[in-house]
Design a protein around this motif. Structure first.
Motif, short mmCIF file in Angstrom:
data_model
loop_
_atom_site.label_atom_id
_atom_site.label_comp_id
_atom_site.label_asym_id
_atom_site.label_seq_id
_atom_site.Cartn_x
_atom_site.Cartn_y
_atom_site.Cartn_z
N GLU A 168 0.85 -1.19 0.00
CA GLU A 168 0.00 0.00 0.00
C GLU A 168 0.88 1.24 0.00
O GLU A 168 1.85 1.32 0.77
CB GLU A 168 -0.86 0.07 1.27
N VAL A 169 0.54 2.20 -0.84
CA VAL A 169 1.13 3.53 -0.72
C VAL A 169 -0.04 4.45 -0.38
O VAL A 169 -0.89 4.74 -1.22
CB VAL A 169 1.83 3.99 -2.03
N LEU A 170 -0.09 4.83 0.88
CA LEU A 170 -1.20 5.65 1.36
C LEU A 170 -0.84 7.13 1.26
O LEU A 170 0.15 7.57 1.83
CB LEU A 170 -1.50 5.33 2.82
N LEU A 171 -1.68 7.87 0.55
CA LEU A 171 -1.48 9.30 0.49
C LEU A 171 -2.33 9.95 1.58
O LEU A 171 -3.55 9.74 1.62
CB LEU A 171 -1.90 9.84 -0.88
N VAL A 172 -1.69 10.70 2.45
CA VAL A 172 -2.43 11.37 3.51
C VAL A 172 -2.81 12.76 3.01
O VAL A 172 -1.96 13.53 2.56
CB VAL A 172 -1.60 11.45 4.81
N LEU A 173 -4.10 13.06 3.08
CA LEU A 173 -4.60 14.35 2.61
C LEU A 173 -5.42 15.00 3.73
O LEU A 173 -6.29 14.37 4.32
CB LEU A 173 -5.47 14.12 1.36
N ASP A 174 -5.12 16.28 3.98
CA ASP A 174 -5.82 17.04 5.00
C ASP A 174 -7.11 17.61 4.38
O ASP A 174 -7.05 18.45 3.48
CB ASP A 174 -4.87 18.16 5.47
N ALA A 175 -8.26 17.13 4.86
CA ALA A 175 -9.55 17.52 4.26
C ALA A 175 -9.82 19.02 4.38
O ALA A 175 -10.59 19.57 3.60
CB ALA A 175 -10.69 16.74 4.92
N THR A 176 -9.15 19.68 5.32
CA THR A 176 -9.43 21.11 5.52
C THR A 176 -8.71 21.99 4.49
O THR A 176 -8.96 23.19 4.42
CB THR A 176 -9.03 21.58 6.94
N THR A 177 -7.80 21.42 3.72
CA THR A 177 -7.02 22.24 2.79
C THR A 177 -7.66 22.35 1.40
O THR A 177 -7.17 23.09 0.55
CB THR A 177 -5.58 21.71 2.63
N GLY A 178 -8.72 21.61 1.17
CA GLY A 178 -9.49 21.75 -0.06
C GLY A 178 -8.69 21.62 -1.34
O GLY A 178 -7.82 20.76 -1.46
N GLN A 179 -9.01 22.49 -2.29
CA GLN A 179 -8.41 22.39 -3.63
C GLN A 179 -6.89 22.55 -3.60
O GLN A 179 -6.18 21.90 -4.35
CB GLN A 179 -9.01 23.47 -4.55
N GLY A 188 -4.15 4.21 -2.11
CA GLY A 188 -5.29 4.57 -1.26
C GLY A 188 -5.07 5.93 -0.62
O GLY A 188 -3.94 6.43 -0.54
N ILE A 189 -6.16 6.54 -0.20
CA ILE A 189 -6.08 7.86 0.44
C ILE A 189 -6.51 7.75 1.90
O ILE A 189 -7.51 7.08 2.20
CB ILE A 189 -6.99 8.88 -0.29
#
Ligand SMILES: Nc1nc2c(ncn2[C@@H]2O[C@H](COP(=O)(O)OP(=O)(O)O)[C@@H](O)[C@H]2O)c(=O)[nH]1
Ligand SMILES: [Mg+2]
Length: 390
Positions: free
Chosen positions: A309-320, A337-338
């Motif tokens: 797995e290569v999991l990309l961590v994305l902060d939902a508060t940062t939007g576009q 996966g995210i």
């Protein structure tokens, strides 16, 4: 003559006393008188006495008070916690999700329940979806479908409206995507999860939470602190690991991340663990720099194991803005996966839809708070129900 006799008597008495004293002194088994304890001898109150001081005193032959040792640092073995399993976590965290997302659902339901649905109302529905980061194309698709279905229905009950919206949102999130985290061992070899993403998105926290959740599912885990940029990052990860009994492999500050990743996998194989999770640094200096670093980490791991797995961590508060940065990572490594973090801190839950669409990979994990067990396998139905309210 009398005086002479007196002197003899005195000498004899003195001699007798001296001999007696000497005999008394030489008598075997004689006890030494107890030494005088200096009144200023420091003693510790019972509760402050160092551990073991009492046993030492008992075994000692002297009656002197136990020597006062400087307070030793008390080595507290970290208590290993038993985290809960991953199943059902999103349901447990639904309240938190509802708190951040239900305004969107309420607004949409209210608009869709109006007697007259003119263009202005549809525009407003569209705007709400876009504001919630659903993305332009998915928003158009949702609105178009809703318009057609509403026309067919004519008058609508609140249940029907809710059902329509639920169906459309779910379709956009796609419940059929494979969201399982691939963490199955390959024979003797552990599964390997690589965690990537921009600084501050929650990579280390997510790595720690994921380790807990896997331990909760009965797996043995080793962590690799491949963010060697700051020693504090490795400390942070190690603390997470210690709480659940997972070892952390780390290297010198400023050292080669790939070599830490390699050592972590080697340790994972040696100790026959189930999963090795490697946390990386998220410095977006240049795209080629990032590509070199992550590419090397991945290649080096692949000398010993498979990167599952290569999991990309994305902060939902940062939007576009966050999404554009995430795109760079997706171009550099093959994301599988995210992990969408901080969903508890934004009303823009529509990012689930747009990020999956733009990166072409499913959201597998949802971060719903800073607590150690606030990470859940992403469940589309629970998510949509939290938006729409029960
Ligand atoms: N509210 C909230 N905060 C989070 C979540 N995930 C991470 N954080 C916080 O985000 C901050 C940065 O996290 P960190 O793991 O150090 O980010 P990294 O630089 O990507 O490794 C920390 O304060 C975390 O507690 C989440 O799901 N919800
Ligand atoms: Mg970090």
């Amino acid at each position: 003559m009398d005086g002479y006799l007196g002197v003899i008597v005195i000498v004899a008495v003195v001699a007798l006393l001296a001999v007696g004293g000497l005999l008394l002194f030489l008598r075997p088994g004689r006890k030494t008188p107890p030494p005088v304890v200096p009144p200023e001898a420091p003693t510790l109150p019972e509760e402050k006495r160092p551990a073991g001081a009492d046993e030492e005193a008992e075994g000692a032959t002297t009656t002197l008070p136990p020597p006062v040792k400087p307070a030793e640092p008390v080595v507290v073995e970290p208590e290993v916690e038993v985290p809960p399993p991953s199943a059902g976590r999103m349901v447990r965290l639904r309240e938190r999700l509802a708190r951040s997302q239900s305004a969107l659902g309420r607004g949409l339901l209210e608009l869709l329940s109006r007697d007259r649905l003119d263009d202005d109302v549809w525009d407003e529905i569209e705007e709400r979806l876009i504001t919630a980061d659903v993305g332009v194309a998915p928003t158009r698709a949702v609105v178009e479908e809703l318009r057609t279905k509403v026309k067919v229905l004519g008058s609508r009950t609140p249940e029907e409206v809710r059902g329509l919206l639920r169906e459309q949102l779910l379709a956009q999130i796609d419940p059929d995507l494979d969201r399982t985290l691939h963490v199955k061992k390959h024979g003797e070899r552990p599964a390997v999860v690589l965690v990537v993403g921009v600084n501050g998105t929650g990579k280390t926290t997510t790595t720690g939470k994921l380790a807990r959740s896997l331990v909760g599912d009965g797996k043995k885990v080793v962590l690799g602190a491949a963010d060697t940029f700051r020693a504090a990052a490795a400390d942070q990860l190690q603390t997470w690991g210690e709480r659940v009994g997972a070892d952390t492999v780390r290297g010198p500050e400023g050292g080669d991340p790939a070599s830490v990743a390699f050592d972590a996998v080697a340790k994972g194989i040696e100790e026959k663990v189930d999963v090795v999770i490697v946390d990386t640094a998220g410095r977006l200096h240049t795209k080629t720099g990032l590509m070199d670093e992550l590419g090397k980490v991945k290649r080096v791991i692949e000398k010993k194991a498979t990167v599952d797995e290569v999991l990309l961590v994305l902060d939902a508060t940062t939007g576009q803005n966050g999404m554009r940065q995430a795109q760079v990572f997706a171009e550099v490594v093959n994301i599988t996966g995210i992990a969408l973090t901080k969903l508890d801190g934004t009303a823009k839950g529509g990012i689930v839809i747009s990020v999956q669409r733009e990166l072409g990979v499913p959201v597998k994990l949802a971060g719903l708070g800073e607590g150690p067990d606030d990470l859940a396998p992403f469940d589309p139905e629970v998510f949509v129900d939290a938006i729409l309210g029960e």
